[in-house]
Design an enzyme around this catalytic site. Structure first.
Site, PDB file in Angstrom:
ATOM      1  N   CYS A  14       0.844  -1.196   0.000  1.00 46.33           N
ATOM      2  CA  CYS A  14       0.000   0.000   0.000  1.00 46.33           C
ATOM      3  C   CYS A  14       0.882   1.249   0.000  1.00 46.33           C
ATOM      4  CB  CYS A  14      -0.923   0.007   1.216  1.00 46.33           C
ATOM      5  SG  CYS A  14      -0.040   0.071   2.796  1.00 46.33           S
ATOM      6  N   CYS A  17       3.394   2.005   2.827  1.00 43.05           N
ATOM      7  CA  CYS A  17       4.717   1.380   2.752  1.00 43.05           C
ATOM      8  C   CYS A  17       5.694   2.286   1.999  1.00 43.05           C
ATOM      9  CB  CYS A  17       4.632   0.027   2.050  1.00 43.05           C
ATOM     10  SG  CYS A  17       3.521  -1.165   2.821  1.00 43.05           S
ATOM     11  N   ASP A 425       2.955   4.971 -33.537  1.00 40.90           N
ATOM     12  CA  ASP A 425       4.137   4.818 -34.380  1.00 40.90           C
ATOM     13  C   ASP A 425       3.621   4.433 -35.767  1.00 40.90           C
ATOM     14  OD1 ASP A 425       6.888   4.337 -35.146  1.00 40.90           O
ATOM     15  OD2 ASP A 425       6.419   2.207 -34.998  1.00 40.90           O
ATOM     16  N   ASP A 613       5.865  -0.560 -31.982  1.00 38.87           N
ATOM     17  CA  ASP A 613       6.341  -1.943 -32.121  1.00 38.87           C
ATOM     18  C   ASP A 613       7.848  -2.089 -32.132  1.00 38.87           C
ATOM     19  OD1 ASP A 613       6.682  -0.815 -34.784  1.00 38.87           O
ATOM     20  OD2 ASP A 613       6.981  -2.894 -35.433  1.00 38.87           O
ATOM     21  N   ASP A 617      10.909   2.107 -29.868  1.00 40.61           N
ATOM     22  CA  ASP A 617       9.682   2.580 -29.216  1.00 40.61           C
ATOM     23  C   ASP A 617       9.599   2.156 -27.752  1.00 40.61           C
ATOM     24  OD1 ASP A 617       8.537   3.821 -31.499  1.00 40.61           O
ATOM     25  OD2 ASP A 617       7.977   1.853 -32.265  1.00 40.61           O
TER      26      ASP A 617
END
Length: 724
Positions: A14, A17, A425, A613, A617
């Site tokens: 959480c 922490c 892209d 891809d 990228d």
């Protein structure tokens, strides 16, 4: 120059922490900054100066975290991945043990529920059998919660695992005491059912956190570990890449990876530069051409003068960009985590108030008071709250899987629902990333010329040569008699003697074509020049995905901003943008430029979806709020992305977006159901109207309700490109 060191921290559940860790390390004068990533359980420590004793400072960080109840160790990609797999397997085993025990104890409990008469000896025997099943199972299956709770208490703090552990231990202890006294009621089934449902949520949460850990490891695989050093006297020596220094000369043979950034001083070749540009067509490399670490030398030997070595190369910069983007994701804190920061102390307060209230203001005694307090602990255990997000994510992931979309980051659904800017892209994303012959109808591209060119192309692995062969798919292309008759000049083209005629296939320079003859800036090109014949131009174009226009316009109609970022040439990108009707686009983008654009958009308050891809990228995919890649993408990009789509159509992107919107709606409904459940159930438990068993059943029912609500996602209609 500041030094950044990475650690893996166990037991993060959480935002509290995160605040504990960053606050504790912030008190260290040597540390400039400490950032915790909740999703990947990673800690990045930035030191104020480049201290020499790395080991001592690492131990200092680990020791400081241990004092507040967290176990940490230095980050290594392999060890981190193995640790993540180990935790996932242990949770799965614990869940299986709890499920097995719950099923068996529930069978024994049927005898008590049916209302039949049972003598004291038989009842006591069945209670002891239940104890033999549940106590070992609860001890083993509850370990993830017990360890986390113990570490929290050692650090003088509370987390959600403390009330869970307390409820299980008190329920088992009370049940064992009741069994010893031969009492009528025990609560073994409540304890083990509680563990089973909570472990389901914990296991799903663990799976959600593992996906990003392999990104750096896969990108590091593009680094070459060895380099061939070329000495002044001409002899070569193989050395470790880390030993290279600027201005040394290295030699890279065909098929080899370039180990460091540099400039070509001699030789000629084609370079696979997809790491930098994302384009599939290799680029010509000759004297004075700048080359980068991680790129691949395709077909000629190159001598390269080093300009940047390990730690300062473009590949290292990409890795650093990914690390920075990944750490930035720690800012995305889910609503359930924010609720959890105040949940644990509230649960303890309610349980303690219930116990004291019954003990002081009733005559039920400490046993009855404790039973009511346990009922409050169980009824308020965050099963419905804990499942509110994961159960929707599981259903959504399944729905998307059936549509050919793989969800790698379950929290990506939440981030995807918030986007208002979509960045595409071009090559391999809006297009298929496969060059195709674009001028097959030209009068000079006759069957004879095409077959002649294919004869030469058949001997080369160049992508344009492969595309030329594909264009002749319905013909049987004869092979030139002997390979010795064919010569390939790296970076230039092919030359052969066919029927005593010299034939060349390659670039303009290789074929002796004037630069002003049939000028071409829109297409990749190959020229065929047979002795005594007119030169023939073959143009190649990367074909657009068939539904790219429909998908782009779908987003535009819904008032989302759509941007095209590509590493390709200006004319090619101009044409693609015009075809798609996009006014916002940029060409010749390097990885760092894409990052800068994304960061500027995010700084303006917009949420970015990046679809790409290429290897180039990967940093942009990590920097965006959420990211999607096709299954044909480079492995690094697939690892960096939050979603992978299998289809050659882009409508998968729209369906993922639709599911994310529907998922967000269902998650908020689940939160509301969980809140209503607590508002009704807690007063009943505190009033002593619910036993621990009934509380466990109510808690289970709340989980069933949120699960049933999530299943509605399976019946919602999704977009298909042919529907318009």
């Amino acid at each position: 120059m500041f030094r950044i060191e990475h650690f893996v921290v166990e037991g993060l559940h959480c935002p509290k922490c995160i605040r504990e860790i960053e606050g504790t390390l912030g008190e260290n004068d040597k540390i400039k900054n400490a950032r915790v990533n909740l999703s990947t359980q990673r800690l990045a420590v930035e030191w104020k100066e480049a201290v020499e004793d790395t080991l001592q400072n690492s131990e200092e960080v680990i020791s400081a975290l241990e004092k507040i109840g967290f176990k940490a160790f230095p980050f290594k990609t392999t060890n981190a991945q193995l640790e993540g797999d180990k935790v996932g397997k242990s949770l799965l085993k614990a869940m299986a043990v709890a499920g097995f025990a719950a099923a068996n104890v529930m069978l024994l409990s049927v005898a008590f529920w049916d209302g039949g008469e049972m003598n004291e000896s038989t009842r006591s025997l069945m209670h002891w059998v239940s104890a033999l099943i549940v106590l070992p199972a609860a001890t083993y299956a509850g370990m993830p919660f017990y360890k986390s709770a113990w570490n929290a208490l050692k650090g003088r703090r509370l987390n959600m695992d403390v009330p869970i552990s307390l409820a299980v231990i008190l329920t088992c202890g009370m049940s064992l005491f009741q069994t010893y006294l031969k009492a009528t009621e025990t609560y073994y089934d409540a304890a083990v059912m509680l563990l089973f449902f909570l472990l389901i949520g914990r296991f799903l949460d663990q799976k959600m956190r593992n996906h990003a850990r392999s990104v750096a490891h896969n990108l590091m695989s593009y680094k070459e570990s060895k380099a061939t050093l070329l000495h002044e006297d001409g002899h070569t020596e193989e050395i470790a890449t880390e030993m290279l220094v600027p201005n040394q000369i290295i030699q890279v043979i065909p098929g080899g990876k370039i180990p460091a950034d540099g400039t070509v001083i001699s030789g000629m070749s084609d370079i696979d530069t997809s790491l930098v540009t994302g384009e599939t067509v290799p680029q010509k490399a000759e004297k004075d051409t700048e080359v980068f670490a991680g790129t691949i030398n395709v077909n000629g030997t190159l001598n390269i003068k080093i300009t940047s070595t390990t730690g300062n190369t473009l590949l290292d910069e990409i890795i650093e960009l990914m690390e920075t983007a990944e750490q930035g994701r720690a800012k995305y804190v889910r609503l359930a985590d924010r609720a959890a920061s105040i949940y644990a102390p509230l649960v303890h307060f309610l349980a303690a108030a219930t116990f004291l209230g019954w003990l002081l203001f009733s005559n039920v005694g400490w046993q009855g008071s404790l039973i009511n307090a346990i009922a409050v602990l169980i009824i308020t255990c965050p099963c419905a709250l804990g499942l509110a997000v994961p159960v929707v994510q599981v259903v959504a992931s399944s729905r998307l899987f059936k549509s050919g979309i793989l969800v790698k980051a379950a929290d990506g659904l939440e981030r995807l629902a918030e986007v208002d800017t979509v960045i595409f892209d071009k090559t391999g994303t809006l297009t298929l990333g496969q060059p195709e012959l674009a001028n097959a109808d030209d009068e000079n591209v006759t069957p004879f010329n095409l077959e002649l060119a294919a004869k030469l192309a058949k001997t080369s692995s160049h992508p344009l040569c492969r595309a030329l062969i594909v264009a002749c798919h319905d013909r049987d292309i004869p092979t030139i008699a002997t390979e010795s008759e064919i010569h390939e000049e790296p970076g230039m083209g092919l030359k052969a003697t066919v029927n005593n005629i010299t034939v060349k296939l390659g670039n303009r320079e290789w074929c002796g074509i004037n630069q002003n003859y049939l000028p071409n800036n829109r297409y990749s090109e190959l020229w065929l020049k047979a002795e005594g014949a007119k030169p023939v131009l073959f143009c190649f174009k990367d074909r657009m995905r068939e539904d790219a226009l429909d998908v782009v316009h779908w987003f535009l109609r819904r008032q989302l901003k759509v941007i095209l970022l590509s590493g390709d040439r200006k004319d090619v990108v101009d044409e693609a943008a015009e075809e798609l009707g996009l006014s916002r686009y940029k060409y010749e983008c390097k990885p760092q430029e894409k990052i800068e654009i994304i960061e500027r958009i995010k700084a303006s308050g917009d949420k970015v979806l990046m679809i790409g891809d290429g290897i180039n990228d990967a940093p942009a995919l990590s920097a965006a709020n959420v990211s999607i890649s096709p299954s044909t993408a480079a492995e690094v990009s697939q690892n960096a992305a939050d979603f992978i789509f299998q289809s050659q159509k882009l409508d998968s992107v729209v369906r993922a977006y639709q599911v994310s919107l529907n998922s967000r709606k269902l998650v908020f409904i689940n939160f509301a159901l969980a809140a209503i459940y607590n508002m009704i159930a807690v007063p009943f438990a505190a009033a002593g109207l619910l036993t621990p068993l009934i509380a466990a059943i109510a808690m289970s029912l709340s989980s069933i309700v949120v699960t049933a609500n999530a299943l509605r996602l399976n019946f919602q209609k999704l977009y298909r490109s042919h529907e318009g």
